[in-house]
Design a protein around this motif. Structure first.
Motif, PDB file in Angstrom:
ATOM      1  N   ALA A   1     142.483 108.142 -35.283  1.00 22.04           N
ATOM      2  CA  ALA A   1     142.055 109.395 -34.656  1.00 22.04           C
ATOM      3  C   ALA A   1     141.159 109.105 -33.452  1.00 22.04           C
ATOM      4  N   ALA A   2     140.236 108.151 -33.608  1.00 20.63           N
ATOM      5  CA  ALA A   2     139.365 107.773 -32.489  1.00 20.63           C
ATOM      6  C   ALA A   2     140.191 107.252 -31.318  1.00 20.63           C
ATOM      7  N   GLU A   3     141.225 106.506 -31.645  1.00 13.80           N
ATOM      8  CA  GLU A   3     142.139 106.005 -30.618  1.00 13.80           C
ATOM      9  C   GLU A   3     142.859 107.181 -29.956  1.00 13.80           C
ATOM     10  N   ALA A   4     143.338 108.123 -30.757  1.00 12.79           N
ATOM     11  CA  ALA A   4     144.069 109.279 -30.231  1.00 12.79           C
ATOM     12  C   ALA A   4     143.173 110.160 -29.355  1.00 12.79           C
ATOM     13  N   TRP A   5     141.910 110.299 -29.728  1.00 13.86           N
ATOM     14  CA  TRP A   5     140.963 111.093 -28.941  1.00 13.86           C
ATOM     15  C   TRP A   5     140.527 110.366 -27.669  1.00 13.86           C
TER      16      TRP A   5
END
Length: 100
Positions: free
Chosen positions: A70-74
Motif C-alpha cells: 500500500a505504501a508503494e501504491a501511495w
C-alpha cells in the motif's frame, strides 16, 4: 530468525513510510512484531494452540506485506526491493504450511 531479519530489512522502509503516513507505519510495525511474536510462541505449543498462533502470525505477515505494498501504491516509497518481497513470500509460505 527469518522474521527478525525481515524486520531489520524493512526498518529503513518503515522510516520512510512514517514520514508520510505515521498510522500506516505503526500498523506495519505492529503486524511484523505480531508475526514474529506469534511464530515464536506457536513453536512451543502443541495441537490447536500451536495452529492458532501460527494462523495469527500468518495473518499478521500478510497484513505487513499489504502495508508495504500500500505504501508503494501511495507513492510513499519506491518499488519494494526484490529481497524484501522474496522474504515476505518465504515467511508467508512457511506460515501457511505450519498453520495447516
Amino acid at each position: 530468525d527469518v522474521i527478525l531479519d525481515l524486520i531489520r530489512d524493512v526498518a529503513p522502509i518503515e522510516a520512510n513510510i512514517r514520514r508520510r503516513d505515521a498510522e500506516l507505519a505503526r500498523q506495519l510495525r505492529d503486524a511484523l512484531n505480531s508475526a514474529a511474536l506469534n511464530a515464536a510462541e506457536g513453536s512451543d505449543q502443541r495441537g490447536a494452540r500451536r495452529v492458532n498462533h501460527y494462523c495469527i502470525a500468518l495473518g499478521s505477515a500478510r497484513e505487513a506485506f499489504v502495508a508495504l505494498r500500500a505504501a508503494e501504491a501511495w507513492g510513499f516509497v519506491g518499488p519494494l526491493p526484490d529481497d524484501v518481497r522474496a522474504t515476505m513470500n518465504r515467511v508467508i509460505g512457511t506460515l501457511v504450511k505450519v498453520a495447516r
